[in-house]
Design an enzyme around this catalytic site. Structure first.
Site, PDB file in Angstrom:
ATOM      1  CB  ALA A  64     -23.481  14.916  73.457  1.00  0.00           C
TER       2      ALA A  64
ATOM      3  CB  CYS B 205     -17.184   7.461  54.435  1.00  0.00           C
ATOM      4  SG  CYS B 205     -17.679   7.331  56.171  1.00  0.00           S
TER       5      CYS B 205
END
Length: 834
Positions: A282, A44
């Site tokens: 996942a 980010c």
């Protein structure tokens, strides 16, 4: 017996899983594979390193393989790519990208954290050397190397999401001329269009060009420059192009081994984040999640949820069963000086689910200050709260300059705990004048929502006004006259709030009355006065004129009366393009502090202060109302004063105004200075029906319009033939009118040349030459003129004389008389007769 856990992918989810699992189980064998060089980095923060805000590259590296080994005893294998998964044997095939060696590794549990990759659609020229995507450190290095060494001047950013907007800002900070191209009608998808319009206005104020509802058709690279051709036909030249169209899940490994995925390729997991194979988990951007608010399956790629999912998976592998309860999509972004935040569902999501405003949900929209108005630096923010008919909060969006982050977090927490609008109004939040108000903006939006649910006030949204029958509605402007001068809703009447009780007899009780003010508060007070005086049909305009003008008046100025703000003018919060040294200007400088006041307070203070100044004196005004920047420009235009420049400082806006200017200043009926502004419109009388003169007329008109000028073309007598439809139209006509119609050319393709026509051969020759030289035909020029908003006016009197009816003219033509022409001419400084 110890567990063997393999983790594919690092960054947020994978690294969090590994660290948490080691804290829970010292004996587990943990191996992490990462095909890149870096296992955990601040993705980010990448745009801010490119822009120079983050100066050190190493600051982006959250963890290194060496630290992970020494601190957590984790076997980290960078530059190792997992090629396939054998679910039967519970092993993976791995390639060491340094040596080329392929080997296998077994597992008890496998965690997939592959993330998502940037979308690169098959657009011609998309692999040009100066076109970049941004996902990881190598991408960052490539973009920064280009900006640092090649010194690009023009950038095109394709995509108006988080990465696109952040890259646009950081390239702008590096001094580049930036254009943003977005196929949707707005940037920042998590917020609704009405809130995005605030963002659009701010982006444009920075001289960043914004192309909405337009996609890329092709890229063409030549000599270091890429020509970007848009679907609309517009072209942009760029020295660097950033692709930020969106991301798709990196789920090939999962798909190849037969794990269940959704239509978008997202890996399907259960509430424990297990895939369709109980030994494989996942997490992160690659998985399908449950929308926390509405319970639907969706995909929300955000760093916060990915980190939390990593912790939950580690708990589940260690035997501490924990459910992932869903993602609510809380996000925040810096957009130049603005902060944009959202949480929960927006209207677009609800509408896609078949929910309707008024029937399934309601909206409270307020403009509230970041802290106590009397304490310096209080700047308004706009809050949009969405809630169902029982008061349960469904979502919120906030756009502002200061204090946005803590308000969105409070509302996000309320949503997570199943809160209602009644909880918001009851929250006891920290208060001191520098930080908040006794009634915090979160409390205020709760109060407003309660008023709506309890029917203390009915509200109408700005986009609902167009659907109303104007004959059955009174739009009531309850602002003061000085505010109305800065812009108003077309067709509204003005009765200031302080005069309303004494002027109720001027209003029709049988009609729907829609009071509005600047931000909605005085409109609410007016609605209460009206309802308690026998007016049954009253609806307050949500958000007031501030919201209305932001939604409609940027691109459709005709919907707003009075002076409207031109976002294309050389005026923005950063100042005029040509820097002016205030210190070198003659005249004394007086300072005025208008902080803490909302419209029209700052403008009224300026008005009073100006009375005491001499011509040439400079007034330096500080204000915390963001709308002041627009308002003061319009006020200066009306009053004959000069706006030298504006600028944005921390927590305040500043304007420098010089009293008087070198324009024609006259006195109005109240003996006030009123400037007669220099009219820069263009008026063209098209009298001729010759092809060459018609082409010349439209070339001049389009050129003027491209320079931002208002253009009116007035077609009279033979010029009317240019506007005729090419096909025969069945209309009732007298004999003389029919004869004229037969003798005159029907439409632009039948026009003759004024010279060298040669039985029509000359006209065909000139069209052929224009085509070979890539010059737009007359018909193409006419279409461009309509798209640019050029007024095409057909003379009503000439139509009667020539026997031409309205039905015979092409679309987009107005019918007008001499008054229409004269009105346009009076606003023009060029008037041509062709």
């Amino acid at each position: 017996m110890s567990k063997k856990v393999l983790i594919v992918g690092g960054v947020a989810g994978g690294a969090s899983t590994a660290a948490r699992l080691r804290r829970l189980d010292e004996t587990a064998e943990i191996i992490m594979f990462e095909k890149g060089e870096h296992i955990s980095f601040a993705n980010c923060g990448l745009p801010y390193y490119i822009g120079g805000t983050i100066e050190q590259r190493d600051a982006l590296l959250v963890q290194t393989p060496e630290k992970m080994k020494s601190k957590f005893n984790i076997d980290v294998r960078v530059k190792n790519e997992v090629l396939s998964i054998d679910r039967e044997k519970k092993e993976v095939k791995v390639k060491d990208l340094n040596s080329g060696k392929i080997y296998k590794e077994s597992y008890d549990y496998l965690v997939l954290s592959p993330g998502a990759s940037p979308i690169k659609p098959p657009i011609p020229g998309i692999d040009s050397p100066n076109i970049f995507t941004l996902r990881n450190i190598p991408d960052t290095d490539a973009i920064k190397e280009c900006v640092d060494n090649k010194k690009p001047k023009r950038a095109v950013v394709v995509g108006g999401g988080f990465i696109g907007i952040e890259m646009a800002e950081n390239l702008y900070d590096r001094g580049l001329e930036v254009s943003i191209v977005e196929m949707a009608d707005q940037v920042m998808g998590p917020i609704d269009f009405d809130m995005a319009q605030i963002v659009h206005q701010h982006i444009k104020s920075k001289d960043v060009k914004l192309y909405l509802k337009d996609g890329v058709k092709e890229f063409e690279y030549k000599d270091g420059i890429t020509k970007v051709t848009l679907q609309s036909g517009k072209t942009l030249d760029a020295d660097i192009v950033i692709l930020a169209i969106g991301v798709r899940p990196d789920s090939k490994l999962a798909m190849d081994c037969g794990l269940e995925v959704n239509q978008r390729g997202g890996i399907i997991v259960d509430e424990y984040l297990r895939t369709s194979d109980k030994n494989i988990f996942a997490i992160g951007d690659a998985i399908e999640v449950v929308d926390f608010v509405n319970g639907a399956k969706t995909m929300i790629p955000l760093a916060g949820p990915a980190n939390k999912q990593g912790r939950i998976v580690a708990n589940n592998i260690a035997g501490r069963l924990e459910k992932y309860k869903g993602t609510q999509g809380t996000s925040i972004a810096k957009v130049f000086d603005l902060t944009v935040a959202s949480t929960g569902n927006n209207e677009k999501i609800l509408n896609r689910m078949g929910k309707k405003y008024g029937k399934d949900y309601k909206i409270a929209l307020i403009h509230s200050k970041s802290h106590a108005g009397y304490y310096p630096g209080a700047i308004p923010m706009t809050i949009k709260l969405i809630f169902n008919l029982k008061g349960k909060i469904l979502g919120a969006q906030i756009v502002g300059y200061d204090g946005v982050d803590k308000r969105i977090d409070v509302i996000a927490s309320a949503i997570r705990f199943g809160g209602t609008i009644y909880d918001l109004k009851e929250l006891e939040l920290a208060y001191a004048p520098p930080y908040s108000s006794a009634k915090d903006p979160v409390n205020m939006v709760g109060f407003t929502a309660e008023n709506i649910l309890k029917r203390d006030v009915d509200v109408i949204m700005c986009n609902e006004l167009e659907k109303l029958d104007k004959n059955e509605v009174i739009i009531l402007d309850v602002r003061d006259e000085i505010e109305r001068e800065l812009g108003y809703i077309e067709g509204s009447i003005n009765i200031p709030l302080d005069e309303l009780r004494n002027r109720l007899n001027e209003l029709d009780k049988e009609k729907l009355i829609i009071p509005y003010c600047a931000i909605g508060l005085r409109g609410y007070l007016a609605a209460r006065i009206l309802k308690q005086n026998g007016f049954k049909k009253v609806k307050n305009l949500s958000g007031g004129y501030t919201t209305y003008s932001c939604i409609f008046c940027q691109d459709e100025a005709s919907k707003c009366g009075g002076v409207t703000f031109d976002l294309n003018a050389d005026f923005n919060e950063g100042g005029e393009p040509e820097e002016i040294d205030i210190n070198n200007l003659e005249g004394k400088t007086i300072k005025l502090n208008a902080c803490g006041l909302q419209c029209p307070g700052p403008v009224m203070q300026v008005y009073e202060k100006m009375k005491a100044l001499e011509n040439g004196d400079i007034l330096e005004v500080t204000a915390t109302d963001p709308g002041f920047v627009n308002d003061i420009k319009n006020w200066c235009k009306r009053t004959g004063n000069t706006l030298i420049k504006t600028e944005k400082r921390p927590k305040e806006f500043v304007a420098f105004i010089r009293k008087g200017r070198g324009a024609n200043i006259v006195k109005d009926s109240s003996n006030n200075n009123v400037v007669q502004t220099a009219n820069d419109g263009k008026t063209i009388i098209v009298f001729s029906g010759d092809l060459d003169k018609a082409i010349a007329s439209f070339i001049i008109a389009n050129g003027a319009a491209a320079m931002g000028r208002k253009v009116t073309m007035f077609f009279t007598f033979w010029g009317l033939n240019i506007l005729r439809k090419p096909e025969k139209v069945k209309v009732e006509k007298g004999l003389m009118d029919k004869m004229f119609g037969m003798m005159m050319p029907r439409g632009s393709k039948k026009l003759k040349l004024s010279q060298m026509n040669m039985m029509g051969i000359g006209a065909k020759m000139i069209r052929s030459v224009m085509k070979k030289k890539n010059i737009s035909s007359l018909e193409e020029l006419m279409e461009k003129a309509k798209k640019q908003g050029i007024r095409l006016v057909a003379c009503n009197m000439s139509m009667d004389v020539m026997g031409i009816t309205r039905e015979e003219l092409i679309d987009g033509v107005e019918i007008g008389g001499v008054a229409s022409y004269l009105g346009a001419a009076e606003e023009s400084n060029v008037n041509l007769f062709i």
